[in-house]
Design a protein around this motif. Structure first.
Motif, PDB file in Angstrom:
ATOM      1  N   ALA A 182     -11.024 -63.736 -40.029  1.00 45.85           N
ATOM      2  CA  ALA A 182      -9.912 -63.680 -39.085  1.00 45.85           C
ATOM      3  C   ALA A 182     -10.088 -62.527 -38.102  1.00 45.85           C
ATOM      4  N   LYS A 183      -9.723 -62.772 -36.867  1.00 54.53           N
ATOM      5  CA  LYS A 183      -9.796 -61.760 -35.814  1.00 54.53           C
ATOM      6  C   LYS A 183      -8.516 -60.938 -35.809  1.00 54.53           C
ATOM      7  N   ALA A 184      -8.652 -59.613 -35.763  1.00 56.41           N
ATOM      8  CA  ALA A 184      -7.491 -58.718 -35.736  1.00 56.41           C
ATOM      9  C   ALA A 184      -7.349 -58.066 -34.365  1.00 56.41           C
ATOM     10  N   GLN A 185      -6.102 -57.896 -33.945  1.00 53.51           N
ATOM     11  CA  GLN A 185      -5.825 -57.230 -32.674  1.00 53.51           C
ATOM     12  C   GLN A 185      -5.768 -55.706 -32.837  1.00 53.51           C
ATOM     13  N   ASN A 186      -5.329 -55.256 -34.007  1.00 59.96           N
ATOM     14  CA  ASN A 186      -5.191 -53.821 -34.247  1.00 59.96           C
ATOM     15  C   ASN A 186      -5.260 -53.557 -35.750  1.00 59.96           C
ATOM     16  N   GLU A 187      -5.169 -52.285 -36.134  1.00 57.66           N
ATOM     17  CA  GLU A 187      -5.319 -51.922 -37.546  1.00 57.66           C
ATOM     18  C   GLU A 187      -4.193 -52.488 -38.404  1.00 57.66           C
ATOM     19  N   TYR A 188      -2.957 -52.501 -37.870  1.00 59.52           N
ATOM     20  CA  TYR A 188      -1.837 -53.059 -38.618  1.00 59.52           C
ATOM     21  C   TYR A 188      -2.074 -54.543 -38.896  1.00 59.52           C
ATOM     22  N   HIS A 189      -2.477 -55.256 -37.866  1.00 62.54           N
ATOM     23  CA  HIS A 189      -2.776 -56.685 -38.000  1.00 62.54           C
ATOM     24  C   HIS A 189      -3.877 -56.887 -39.039  1.00 62.54           C
ATOM     25  N   ALA A 190      -4.891 -56.039 -38.992  1.00 66.23           N
ATOM     26  CA  ALA A 190      -6.014 -56.154 -39.932  1.00 66.23           C
ATOM     27  C   ALA A 190      -5.555 -55.963 -41.368  1.00 66.23           C
ATOM     28  N   ARG A 191      -4.679 -54.991 -41.598  1.00 66.97           N
ATOM     29  CA  ARG A 191      -4.192 -54.749 -42.962  1.00 66.97           C
ATOM     30  C   ARG A 191      -3.418 -55.946 -43.498  1.00 66.97           C
ATOM     31  N   VAL A 192      -2.619 -56.557 -42.628  1.00 64.96           N
ATOM     32  CA  VAL A 192      -1.852 -57.733 -43.047  1.00 64.96           C
ATOM     33  C   VAL A 192      -2.789 -58.891 -43.381  1.00 64.96           C
ATOM     34  N   LEU A 193      -3.775 -59.136 -42.521  1.00 63.79           N
ATOM     35  CA  LEU A 193      -4.729 -60.217 -42.758  1.00 63.79           C
ATOM     36  C   LEU A 193      -5.477 -60.013 -44.066  1.00 63.79           C
ATOM     37  N   ASP A 194      -5.838 -58.776 -44.343  1.00 61.98           N
ATOM     38  CA  ASP A 194      -6.541 -58.463 -45.584  1.00 61.98           C
ATOM     39  C   ASP A 194      -5.642 -58.725 -46.798  1.00 61.98           C
ATOM     40  N   LYS A 195      -4.393 -58.344 -46.705  1.00 61.32           N
ATOM     41  CA  LYS A 195      -3.461 -58.507 -47.822  1.00 61.32           C
ATOM     42  C   LYS A 195      -3.158 -59.964 -48.132  1.00 61.32           C
ATOM     43  N   ILE A 196      -3.159 -60.824 -47.101  1.00 59.02           N
ATOM     44  CA  ILE A 196      -2.815 -62.228 -47.353  1.00 59.02           C
ATOM     45  C   ILE A 196      -4.036 -63.082 -47.675  1.00 59.02           C
ATOM     46  N   GLY A 197      -5.213 -62.436 -47.746  1.00 58.53           N
ATOM     47  CA  GLY A 197      -6.355 -63.167 -48.284  1.00 58.53           C
ATOM     48  C   GLY A 197      -7.528 -63.447 -47.385  1.00 58.53           C
ATOM     49  N   ALA A 198      -7.544 -62.903 -46.160  1.00 52.78           N
ATOM     50  CA  ALA A 198      -8.726 -63.092 -45.313  1.00 52.78           C
ATOM     51  C   ALA A 198      -9.919 -62.414 -45.984  1.00 52.78           C
ATOM     52  N   ASP A 199     -11.045 -63.123 -46.063  1.00 54.98           N
ATOM     53  CA  ASP A 199     -12.232 -62.567 -46.718  1.00 54.98           C
ATOM     54  C   ASP A 199     -12.934 -61.540 -45.848  1.00 54.98           C
ATOM     55  N   TYR A 200     -12.848 -61.731 -44.546  1.00 54.78           N
ATOM     56  CA  TYR A 200     -13.511 -60.810 -43.617  1.00 54.78           C
ATOM     57  C   TYR A 200     -12.659 -60.709 -42.363  1.00 54.78           C
ATOM     58  N   VAL A 201     -12.346 -59.484 -41.968  1.00 57.94           N
ATOM     59  CA  VAL A 201     -11.526 -59.247 -40.772  1.00 57.94           C
ATOM     60  C   VAL A 201     -12.392 -58.572 -39.722  1.00 57.94           C
ATOM     61  N   VAL A 202     -12.385 -59.108 -38.510  1.00 57.73           N
ATOM     62  CA  VAL A 202     -13.206 -58.555 -37.437  1.00 57.73           C
ATOM     63  C   VAL A 202     -12.316 -57.967 -36.350  1.00 57.73           C
ATOM     64  N   HIS A 203     -12.842 -56.913 -35.705  1.00 54.82           N
ATOM     65  CA  HIS A 203     -12.144 -56.250 -34.599  1.00 54.82           C
ATOM     66  C   HIS A 203     -13.078 -56.266 -33.388  1.00 54.82           C
ATOM     67  N   PRO A 204     -13.215 -57.380 -32.700  1.00 53.34           N
ATOM     68  CA  PRO A 204     -14.220 -57.468 -31.631  1.00 53.34           C
ATOM     69  C   PRO A 204     -14.070 -56.441 -30.519  1.00 53.34           C
ATOM     70  N   GLU A 205     -12.829 -56.194 -30.058  1.00 59.93           N
ATOM     71  CA  GLU A 205     -12.635 -55.229 -28.979  1.00 59.93           C
ATOM     72  C   GLU A 205     -12.953 -53.813 -29.441  1.00 59.93           C
ATOM     73  N   ARG A 206     -12.468 -53.446 -30.636  1.00 63.49           N
ATOM     74  CA  ARG A 206     -12.729 -52.108 -31.159  1.00 63.49           C
ATOM     75  C   ARG A 206     -14.215 -51.892 -31.392  1.00 63.49           C
ATOM     76  N   ASP A 207     -14.870 -52.882 -32.026  1.00 65.64           N
ATOM     77  CA  ASP A 207     -16.286 -52.746 -32.351  1.00 65.64           C
ATOM     78  C   ASP A 207     -17.141 -52.650 -31.095  1.00 65.64           C
ATOM     79  N   MET A 208     -16.801 -53.441 -30.071  1.00 64.85           N
ATOM     80  CA  MET A 208     -17.556 -53.354 -28.824  1.00 64.85           C
ATOM     81  C   MET A 208     -17.334 -52.006 -28.155  1.00 64.85           C
TER      82      MET A 208
END
Length: 220
Positions: free
Chosen positions: A98-124
């Motif tokens: 799942a793609k995350a917009q920010n750290e808060y979004h990423a934490r939620v995605l991780d908690k609900i079961g996403a196996d891998y969370v990506v931050h394309p804008e941050r990583d770039m």
């Protein structure tokens, strides 16, 4: 081995993932609520569907649970991203990215079961920042909070015409050389200890971020 992927959201990130999977000859279902976005993949994806991914009945009718991997690349709508991730998890999808917009979004995605969370804008942004502040680092990919994969050009004459063993690379720099790129075509993967390093070779190294920065500094 050919796998099946469903990509939900065909914006810049999702579209790039979708094209890469198609070029790798994978089975790809492309899904977006925009007809214009879907039309771009109509003739190249295995299937391309205009659909509201927030509707559970729609996802079930598309057989989402039967895909090996689902990529949720929904753009700005964080609520939709979370809802679709949750539904995909409940359906029993084996692997979810799942793609995350920010750290808060990423934490939620991780908690609900996403196996891998990506931050394309941050990583770039991290990659561009490293390239802008270094004369020798050609690329930088963050593998975790502490470890990275980096491409560093050999510009220090102390490295020229010496073997990896003579440089005592692992002990002196606490990094592993994964490959040596020489010119545009030659790539030496898993170079042996007697591999000679030449001026302007590019070392593909993996290790602690501080060690990567230390090596980069030593090339100046």
């Amino acid at each position: 081995m050919r796998k099946s992927f469903a990509v939900i959201g065909l914006g810049r990130f999702g579209g790039s993932v979708c094209r890469t999977l198609i070029e790798s000859d994978q089975e790809v279902l492309a899904i977006d609520s925009s007809e214009d976005q879907v039309n771009e993949f109509m003739n190249i994806a295995t299937h391309a569907v205009v659909a509201n991914a927030q509707d559970e009945a729609t996802l079930r009718s598309l057989g989402l649970r039967n895909f090996d991997h689902v990529i949720i690349a929904i753009g700005e709508d964080i609520q939709a991203s979370i809802l679709v991730t949750l539904m995909a998890k409940e359906m029993g999808v084996p692997r979810i990215t799942a793609k995350a917009q920010n750290e808060y979004h990423a934490r939620v995605l991780d908690k609900i079961g996403a196996d891998y969370v990506v931050h394309p804008e941050r990583d770039m942004g991290i990659r561009v920042g490293h390239k802008l502040t270094s004369n020798n680092m050609l690329d930088f990919i963050e593998l975790s909070e502490d470890y990275s994969l980096a491409e560093v050009m050999v510009t220090n004459k102390r490295f020229f015409d010496k073997t990896i063993e003579e440089i005592n690379f692992r002990q002196n720099y606490n990094l592993t050389i994964v490959a040596v790129r020489r010119g545009k075509k030659d790539l030496i993967v898993s170079p042996p200890a007697d591999q000679i390093i030449l001026k302007n070779d590019v070392l593909l190294v993996v290790g602690d971020n501080k060690a990567v920065d230390y090596l980069d500094d030593k090339m100046d």
